[in-house]
Design a protein around this motif. Structure first.
Motif, PDB file in Angstrom:
ATOM      1  N   ARG A   2       0.824  -1.204   0.000  1.00  0.00           N
ATOM      2  CA  ARG A   2       0.000   0.000   0.000  1.00  0.00           C
ATOM      3  C   ARG A   2       0.857   1.253   0.000  1.00  0.00           C
ATOM      4  O   ARG A   2       0.503   2.245  -0.609  1.00  0.00           O
ATOM      5  CB  ARG A   2      -0.923  -0.029   1.223  1.00  0.00           C
ATOM      6  CG  ARG A   2      -2.010  -1.045   1.041  1.00  0.00           C
ATOM      7  CD  ARG A   2      -2.964  -1.110   2.170  1.00  0.00           C
ATOM      8  NE  ARG A   2      -2.946   0.022   3.081  1.00  0.00           N
ATOM      9  CZ  ARG A   2      -3.362  -0.003   4.316  1.00  0.00           C
ATOM     10  NH1 ARG A   2      -3.808  -1.129   4.817  1.00  0.00           N
ATOM     11  NH2 ARG A   2      -3.330   1.064   5.075  1.00  0.00           N
ATOM     12  N   TRP A   3       1.973   1.191   0.701  1.00  0.00           N
ATOM     13  CA  TRP A   3       2.876   2.359   0.736  1.00  0.00           C
ATOM     14  C   TRP A   3       3.423   2.660  -0.654  1.00  0.00           C
ATOM     15  O   TRP A   3       3.507   3.819  -1.067  1.00  0.00           O
ATOM     16  CB  TRP A   3       4.040   2.110   1.700  1.00  0.00           C
ATOM     17  CG  TRP A   3       3.639   2.216   3.137  1.00  0.00           C
ATOM     18  CD1 TRP A   3       3.477   1.202   4.016  1.00  0.00           C
ATOM     19  CD2 TRP A   3       3.323   3.408   3.824  1.00  0.00           C
ATOM     20  NE1 TRP A   3       3.088   1.672   5.241  1.00  0.00           N
ATOM     21  CE2 TRP A   3       2.991   3.051   5.150  1.00  0.00           C
ATOM     22  CE3 TRP A   3       3.278   4.754   3.496  1.00  0.00           C
ATOM     23  CZ2 TRP A   3       2.620   3.975   6.111  1.00  0.00           C
ATOM     24  CZ3 TRP A   3       2.917   5.682   4.459  1.00  0.00           C
ATOM     25  CH2 TRP A   3       2.591   5.284   5.741  1.00  0.00           C
ATOM     26  N   GLU A   4       3.780   1.647  -1.378  1.00  0.00           N
ATOM     27  CA  GLU A   4       4.337   1.850  -2.718  1.00  0.00           C
ATOM     28  C   GLU A   4       3.310   2.489  -3.648  1.00  0.00           C
ATOM     29  O   GLU A   4       3.633   3.404  -4.408  1.00  0.00           O
ATOM     30  CB  GLU A   4       4.810   0.517  -3.304  1.00  0.00           C
ATOM     31  CG  GLU A   4       6.063   0.016  -2.661  1.00  0.00           C
ATOM     32  CD  GLU A   4       6.470  -1.335  -3.196  1.00  0.00           C
ATOM     33  OE1 GLU A   4       5.908  -1.795  -4.211  1.00  0.00           O
ATOM     34  OE2 GLU A   4       7.356  -1.942  -2.585  1.00  0.00           O
ATOM     35  N   ARG A   5       2.079   2.006  -3.580  1.00  0.00           N
ATOM     36  CA  ARG A   5       1.025   2.589  -4.412  1.00  0.00           C
ATOM     37  C   ARG A   5       0.768   4.040  -4.011  1.00  0.00           C
ATOM     38  O   ARG A   5       0.572   4.904  -4.867  1.00  0.00           O
ATOM     39  CB  ARG A   5      -0.256   1.774  -4.305  1.00  0.00           C
ATOM     40  CG  ARG A   5      -0.268   0.641  -5.316  1.00  0.00           C
ATOM     41  CD  ARG A   5      -1.588  -0.045  -5.341  1.00  0.00           C
ATOM     42  NE  ARG A   5      -1.489  -1.129  -4.348  1.00  0.00           N
ATOM     43  CZ  ARG A   5      -2.475  -1.652  -3.679  1.00  0.00           C
ATOM     44  NH1 ARG A   5      -3.698  -1.245  -3.872  1.00  0.00           N
ATOM     45  NH2 ARG A   5      -2.277  -2.613  -2.805  1.00  0.00           N
ATOM     46  N   LEU A   6       0.772   4.320  -2.741  1.00  0.00           N
ATOM     47  CA  LEU A   6       0.580   5.693  -2.265  1.00  0.00           C
ATOM     48  C   LEU A   6       1.692   6.596  -2.770  1.00  0.00           C
ATOM     49  O   LEU A   6       1.434   7.686  -3.297  1.00  0.00           O
ATOM     50  CB  LEU A   6       0.521   5.723  -0.732  1.00  0.00           C
ATOM     51  CG  LEU A   6       0.446   7.129  -0.116  1.00  0.00           C
ATOM     52  CD1 LEU A   6      -0.863   7.806  -0.490  1.00  0.00           C
ATOM     53  CD2 LEU A   6       0.628   7.042   1.384  1.00  0.00           C
ATOM     54  N   PHE A   7       2.939   6.149  -2.649  1.00  0.00           N
ATOM     55  CA  PHE A   7       4.070   6.957  -3.100  1.00  0.00           C
ATOM     56  C   PHE A   7       4.054   7.143  -4.615  1.00  0.00           C
ATOM     57  O   PHE A   7       4.365   8.217  -5.129  1.00  0.00           O
ATOM     58  CB  PHE A   7       5.388   6.347  -2.647  1.00  0.00           C
ATOM     59  CG  PHE A   7       5.621   6.459  -1.159  1.00  0.00           C
ATOM     60  CD1 PHE A   7       5.034   7.468  -0.415  1.00  0.00           C
ATOM     61  CD2 PHE A   7       6.428   5.550  -0.511  1.00  0.00           C
ATOM     62  CE1 PHE A   7       5.264   7.572   0.955  1.00  0.00           C
ATOM     63  CE2 PHE A   7       6.654   5.644   0.854  1.00  0.00           C
ATOM     64  CZ  PHE A   7       6.062   6.657   1.593  1.00  0.00           C
ATOM     65  N   GLU A   8       3.671   6.103  -5.342  1.00  0.00           N
ATOM     66  CA  GLU A   8       3.587   6.218  -6.802  1.00  0.00           C
ATOM     67  C   GLU A   8       2.501   7.220  -7.194  1.00  0.00           C
ATOM     68  O   GLU A   8       2.681   8.027  -8.109  1.00  0.00           O
ATOM     69  CB  GLU A   8       3.295   4.853  -7.431  1.00  0.00           C
ATOM     70  CG  GLU A   8       4.492   3.932  -7.440  1.00  0.00           C
ATOM     71  CD  GLU A   8       4.144   2.545  -7.936  1.00  0.00           C
ATOM     72  OE1 GLU A   8       3.021   2.327  -8.458  1.00  0.00           O
ATOM     73  OE2 GLU A   8       5.000   1.657  -7.798  1.00  0.00           O
TER      74      GLU A   8
END
Length: 185
Positions: A2-8
């Motif tokens: 979820r963090w990666e999607r948020l940062f992307e």
């Protein structure tokens, strides 16, 4: 994950906002640069380039003359109508120009520094017969006898006769501000 999607997602928004900001800044700079362009610079950029139609003040209507801009001064332009016939027009009498390419004066182009008065003194010195059109649409033929700081003295006579006292019909004093164009015979 979820963090990666948020940062992307944040990165994508940042890139989008950055592109939009850049586009707005470029548009704003373009508008500011265009606001600094004078007609003189536009005319200079088109010297010798393409045929244009110049509308000149001539009373209730305007007169359009076509040709190639061959020279430009601070308050005049020279339009070559044919290879052997040109018209000297005052910028104050220009009511519109059709056919100018976009852009302004290139750094390599420099307009003439002399004013309309100097150009008219050259014609007067040559004792050439002229057609002087004024902003009211009137045309007078004759010879420019003298050029003051803001006016000409024009001896009216038929162009097929030399400028002699007996041929002069009348003498006109014409302010520069009333001159639309001058054509040499």
């Amino acid at each position: 994950m979820r963090w990666e999607r948020l940062f992307e997602d944040l990165e994508s928004r940042f890139d989008s906002d950055s592109r939009l900001e850049t586009e707005l800044e470029v548009a704003d700079r373009t508008r500011r640069e265009r606001a600094l362009i004078a007609l003189h610079g536009r005319l200079l950029a088109n010297v010798g380039q393409t045929e244009v139609a110049v509308r000149l003040a001539a009373g209730a209507t305007a007169v359009t003359t076509t040709g190639t801009i061959s020279d430009v001064g601070p308050d005049w332009l020279l339009l070559a109508e044919t290879p052997r016939q040109s018209v000297l027009a005052t910028l104050a009498a220009v009511r519109g120009v059709v056919g100018l390419r976009p852009g302004a004066q290139e750094a390599s182009l420099v307009g003439r520094r002399f004013t309309l008065g100097v150009a008219l003194r050259g014609i007067s010195r040559d004792r050439a017969g002229v057609h002087v059109s004024d902003v009211d649409g009137r045309v007078v033929t004759g010879t420019i006898d003298a050029v003051g700081s803001d006016h000409i003295d024009l001896a009216e006579h038929a162009l097929d006769e030399p400028r002699r006292g007996r041929h002069v019909v009348r003498r006109h004093v014409v302010p520069f501000s009333a001159i639309s164009s001058v054509r040499r015979r």
